[in-house]
Write a protein that holds these residues in place. Structure first.
Motif: not given
Length: 599
Positions: A191-214
């Motif tokens: 696979r290609t490397t997939l990284e999700f940096p920590a976003t703290g309490d910003d749940h929407l920022a983490r969702m944007a990482q996973v689901l796309g910025k849209e």
């Protein structure tokens, strides 16, 4: 046949068949252990789709020598006491590590933060090796090799390496959404490397990482409480949808689940707003007293059982519908992106239109042919087979100031093109509205609102419309004549195979009675008359609204167009029609400037 005690190895292999179905199952169990250990950084490495190698490293609390020896034995856990009614951790069974060790080559290296050194233990095919000292960083590294080598028959049921690697990716995504304060890294030779940096309490920022910025631009916040249950998360606007339900995530007390009750509630909340075959995007987090939910109903812990499922379903449906009524009428930002891509498709990379085949009519050296007014011949020189709008000039009264575009979200109507689309100017862009789809939604919402108050006003036809349909369809319709009458549609039997329409809903204006009756007959037949029509009156209202809305091809006056825009702004769900299609697309001024290379 005599009863005998099974061997420890066989018991572990049976448990592995329940808990470890595929490499993704093993990954899930190991990641859950890392999270329960308080890890803030988790790294997952795979090879061969997880069949050849699965390594999970974390910086959690770690284990000492005594803990390591117990960790690979069945039903040894630090996560529960003597009851299953107060489970607050992801794992609790104590089956994952011994189950993996019974069917694979397992090694665990761990060190407590306060310890000077670490220890390592290995298990291969259920046989536990001696514990030995090992160099290790604080935390734990679990390495699984040759999964199912001890039970080769299980390998036949695994999918391709790519499919198994994709399943592990999905597990990591779900865990990443549930724990935004944790950094996840997924890598490997497959696979290609997939990284999700920590976003703290910003749940929407983490969702944007996973689901796309849209998703960030098209998400509506959810925050509701009913009795002792709370629901938070984000739901996408109806026009922001996908082709499958893989983008629906649910968490119960932080535990990722794929519960049928929750998925069904999401589907019900978006009824009449999503096209058939499309699925909404949603992330739901449910919090409740652990005593009110049983997480021990499935070996993989993917399903849960609520003590009051009706309360949970009602909370989900009510919260999403309230959010959609509040903010769900806006169009998805992806509509503008699709429009821009369509525009750019007609241009070369250098910004020039593709060269058309040479002809005398399009040559710049053609003889000059003077014309007057806004005739069709000059337009034809641009290579268009027909004009894209009315050729004669049209004037619409301009607002006295820019106030209408600033005050109203959908702006002021400027033109109608192809007798179906309204172009409106907003404060920072333009909006294109499908007049038929928009009015269809407005009529449906008015009918749905009236359903819960009183009988809809009807208009009596001077001459009843006689509709010829099969006798069995007549029977079905007449069984529900009283319910249809509540919607303002009065019908009577007119012979064995005909229906007389005497009244139609007043808000629909002129109605195609023949088409409406035939479609209602087909829908009632499909629903099965035994289920009754009362529970499906909203579907009937949607059908009637479609037949009574402003039709495509009707030219509207400027005041009619603006009135439609104003009503859309105050009507819940006006961003999509009854079939789930968008009613308008918004294009920002910055998008237009980018299209013309101005920014």
């Amino acid at each position: 046949m005599a009863i005998r005690q099974l061997s420890e190895t066989l018991i572990n292999q049976i448990a592995a068949g329940e808990v470890i179905e595929r490499p993704a199952s093993a990954a899930k169990e190991l990641i859950e252990n890392a999270l329960d250990a308080g890890a803030t950084r988790i790294e997952i490495a795979t090879s061969g789709g997880g069949k050849a190698l699965l390594r999970v490293s974390d910086n959690g609390s770690g284990m000492d020598a005594a803990d390591l020896e117990l960790a690979v034995r069945r039903h040894c856990t630090s996560k529960i006491s003597e009851t299953l009614e107060d489970i607050r951790t992801l794992g609790f069974r104590g089956e994952a590590l011994p189950s993996i060790g019974s069917v694979a080559r397992l090694s665990i290296a761990s060190r407590r933060r306060e310890s000077a050194g670490g220890h390592e233990i290995a298990v291969a095919g259920g046989k536990i090796a001696h514990l030995r000292p090992a160099a290790a960083n604080p935390g734990t590294i679990v390495e699984v090799r040759d999964l199912f080598f001890a039970t080769p028959a299980r390998l036949k049921f695994l999918k391709t390496e790519k499919a198994e690697a994709g399943a592990i990716t999905e597990i990591v995504k779900r865990m990443a959404i549930a724990f935004p304060a944790v950094r996840f890294v997924l890598s490997g030779s497959d696979r290609t490397t997939l990284e999700f940096p920590a976003t703290g309490d910003d749940h929407l920022a983490r969702m944007a990482q996973v689901l796309g910025k849209e998703f960030r631009d098209n998400a509506i916040a959810l925050d509701a409480v009913r009795e002792e249950i709370s629901l938070t998360g984000f739901a996408g606007v109806p026009t922001f949808n996908r082709g499958n339900s893989a983008h629906q995530y649910a968490f119960v007390n932080g535990r990722p689940v794929q519960d049928k009750l929750i998925l069904s509630a999401i589907r019900g909340a978006y009824a009449e707003t999503i096209p058939s075959g499309r699925y909404p995007v949603a992330v739901l987090a449910i919090r409740l007293d652990p005593a009110l939910v049983d997480v021990n109903v499935h070996p993989a812990k993917s399903d849960v059982r609520f003590r009051d499922p009706g309360l949970v379903r009602g909370l989900i449906v009510g919260a999403i519908r309230e959010a959609l009524a509040r903010d769900g009428s806006r169009a998805a930002t992806t509509g503008a992106s699709d429009m821009l891509r369509s525009f750019r498709a007609g241009f070369q990379p250098n910004g020039q239109r593709p060269q058309a085949q040479w002809s005398a009519e399009t040559s710049p050296s053609r003889p000059y042919q003077p014309t007057t007014g806004f005739g069709e011949r000059p337009q034809a020189s641009f290579g268009l087979s027909m004009p894209t709008a009315r050729a004669e000039p049209q004037f619409s009264p301009q607002p006295a100031s820019a106030e209408p575009t600033a005050r109203y979200p959908l702006g002021a109507a400027r033109a109608q093109i192809h007798a179906n689309y309204i172009v409106a100017q907003t404060e920072d862009g333009l909006v294109i509205v499908d007049q038929h789809a928009a009015h269809e939604r407005l009529v449906f919402e008015a009918m749905r609102k009236a359903l819960h108050s009183k009988r809809l006003a009807s208009q009596v036809l001077l001459i009843p419309e006689i509709v010829d349909i099969p006798e069995e369809d007549c029977d079905r319709l007449m069984q529900h004549a009283a319910e249809l009458s509540e919607l303002g549609l009065a019908i009577e039997r007119f012979g064995p195979g005909a229906i007389a329409v005497r009244e139609t809903p007043a808000m629909l204006g002129e109605v195609d009675a023949h088409g409406l009756i035939r479609q209602l007959a087909d829908e009632i037949a499909e629903w099965d008359t035994a289920s009754g029509l009362s529970a499906k009156l909203e579907y009937v209202a949607a059908t009637m609204a479609c037949h009574g809305s402003v039709r495509s091809g009707r030219r509207l006056r400027p005041e009619e167009m603006n009135a439609l825009l104003r009503e859309m702004e105050v009507t819940p769900g006006s961003g999509q029609c009854n079939h789930g299609r968008p009613t308008y697309i918004e294009l920002k001024l910055s998008d237009i400037e980018r299209l013309f290379g101005r920014s």
